[in-house]
Design a protein around this motif. Structure first.
Motif, short mmCIF file in Angstrom:
data_model
loop_
_atom_site.label_atom_id
_atom_site.label_comp_id
_atom_site.label_asym_id
_atom_site.label_seq_id
_atom_site.Cartn_x
_atom_site.Cartn_y
_atom_site.Cartn_z
N ASP A 169 0.85 -1.19 0.00
CA ASP A 169 0.00 0.00 0.00
C ASP A 169 0.88 1.24 0.00
O ASP A 169 2.01 1.22 0.48
CB ASP A 169 -0.90 0.05 1.24
CG ASP A 169 -2.01 -0.99 1.22
OD1 ASP A 169 -2.20 -1.65 0.18
OD2 ASP A 169 -2.66 -1.15 2.26
N GLN A 170 0.34 2.34 -0.50
CA GLN A 170 1.08 3.58 -0.59
C GLN A 170 1.16 4.29 0.76
O GLN A 170 0.14 4.56 1.41
CB GLN A 170 0.40 4.52 -1.60
CG GLN A 170 0.36 3.97 -3.01
CD GLN A 170 1.73 3.90 -3.62
OE1 GLN A 170 2.42 4.91 -3.72
NE2 GLN A 170 2.14 2.72 -4.03
N THR B 143 3.84 9.70 -2.76
CA THR B 143 3.73 8.55 -1.88
C THR B 143 4.96 7.67 -2.07
O THR B 143 5.75 7.89 -3.00
CB THR B 143 2.45 7.74 -2.17
OG1 THR B 143 2.47 7.29 -3.52
CG2 THR B 143 1.20 8.58 -1.91
N TRP B 144 5.11 6.67 -1.22
CA TRP B 144 6.31 5.84 -1.27
C TRP B 144 6.06 4.44 -0.74
O TRP B 144 5.15 4.21 0.07
CB TRP B 144 7.44 6.49 -0.49
CG TRP B 144 7.19 6.63 0.98
CD1 TRP B 144 6.48 7.63 1.61
CD2 TRP B 144 7.61 5.73 2.02
NE1 TRP B 144 6.46 7.41 2.96
CE2 TRP B 144 7.14 6.25 3.24
CE3 TRP B 144 8.34 4.55 2.03
CZ2 TRP B 144 7.37 5.64 4.46
CZ3 TRP B 144 8.58 3.92 3.24
CH2 TRP B 144 8.10 4.48 4.44
N VAL B 145 6.88 3.52 -1.21
CA VAL B 145 6.89 2.13 -0.77
C VAL B 145 8.34 1.67 -0.86
O VAL B 145 9.04 2.00 -1.83
CB VAL B 145 6.00 1.25 -1.68
CG1 VAL B 145 6.11 -0.22 -1.30
CG2 VAL B 145 4.56 1.70 -1.65
N PRO B 146 8.83 0.90 0.11
CA PRO B 146 10.18 0.35 -0.04
C PRO B 146 10.27 -0.48 -1.32
O PRO B 146 9.32 -1.17 -1.69
CB PRO B 146 10.35 -0.55 1.19
CG PRO B 146 9.39 0.00 2.19
CD PRO B 146 8.22 0.50 1.40
N PHE C 293 1.70 6.77 7.44
CA PHE C 293 2.09 5.41 7.07
C PHE C 293 0.85 4.57 6.78
O PHE C 293 -0.04 4.43 7.59
CB PHE C 293 2.90 4.75 8.18
CG PHE C 293 3.52 3.47 7.72
CD1 PHE C 293 4.79 3.47 7.19
CD2 PHE C 293 2.81 2.28 7.76
CE1 PHE C 293 5.35 2.29 6.71
CE2 PHE C 293 3.36 1.11 7.30
CZ PHE C 293 4.63 1.10 6.77
N GLY C 294 0.80 3.98 5.60
CA GLY C 294 -0.31 3.11 5.21
C GLY C 294 -1.17 3.81 4.21
O GLY C 294 -0.96 4.97 3.92
N GLY C 295 -2.07 3.10 3.73
CA GLY C 295 -2.80 1.89 3.78
C GLY C 295 -3.25 1.32 5.12
O GLY C 295 -3.52 2.00 6.07
#
Length: 172
Positions: free
Chosen positions: A53-54, A74-77, A154-156
């Motif tokens: 999730d973003q 937005t970000w995700v590892p 953080f999240g989703g």
């Protein structure tokens, strides 16, 4: 730059009441950002599907509800590349049929790398820049004058797996 701490098990970054109040503006069409993800923002392997999730970095909400009209980074590892974070453009637009939000990959950045970005609303589009890469996303809904800054979240569905820090400066 300001340090935003998201504590383990939480969604929201720590912020003062005065910072939240100072986030309200009028007719903001350009937001400049500088940011850096601390190394804790990357972790090995997704815990579950919701780790894809973003996570929200920063942006602009228009009107009174950012779930109806907003644009942000937005970000995700990047779980396949240690120490890398994938950065996306993300919009909410209540007038889109069938899907309320859109996500477009921009580029990956290294943890602890200071990166410049910009979000511009013009010509019924959003132009979102990270480093030397710019994407264009549709802006179907007109942006009212009232707007507010959107801060790290953080999240989703998942909450932060451990304490993490994002350095962020937003102007506009």
């Amino acid at each position: 730059m300001r340090f935003y701490l998201i504590k383990k098990g939480n969604h929201y970054a720590s912020m003062s009441f005065f910072e939240k109040i100072g986030a309200i503006g009028w007719n903001v069409k350009t937001l400049s950002l500088r940011f850096s993800f601390r190394k804790e923002c990357w972790w090995a392997g997704p815990r579950n599907q919701d780790d894809l999730d973003q996570n929200k970095l920063g942006g602009i909400g228009f009107g009174t509800n950012h779930h109806n009209n907003s644009v942000r980074l937005t970000w995700v590892p990047d779980f396949e590349n240690s120490g890398m974070i994938k950065v996306y453009g993300y919009t909410y637009d209540e007038k889109k049929e069938g899907q309320k939000f859109a996500i477009t990959y921009i580029k990956s950045v290294h943890v602890e790398e200071t990166v410049s970005g910009k979000i511009e609303s013009r010509d019924k589009s959003y132009f979102i820049t990270v480093g030397d890469t710019t994407i264009k996303m549709d802006n179907i809904k007109s942006d009212p004058g009232l707007c507010f800054r959107l801060f790290p979240y953080f999240g989703g569905n998942n909450t932060a797996p451990h304490d993490m820090v994002i350095e962020l400066e937003m102007n506009g």
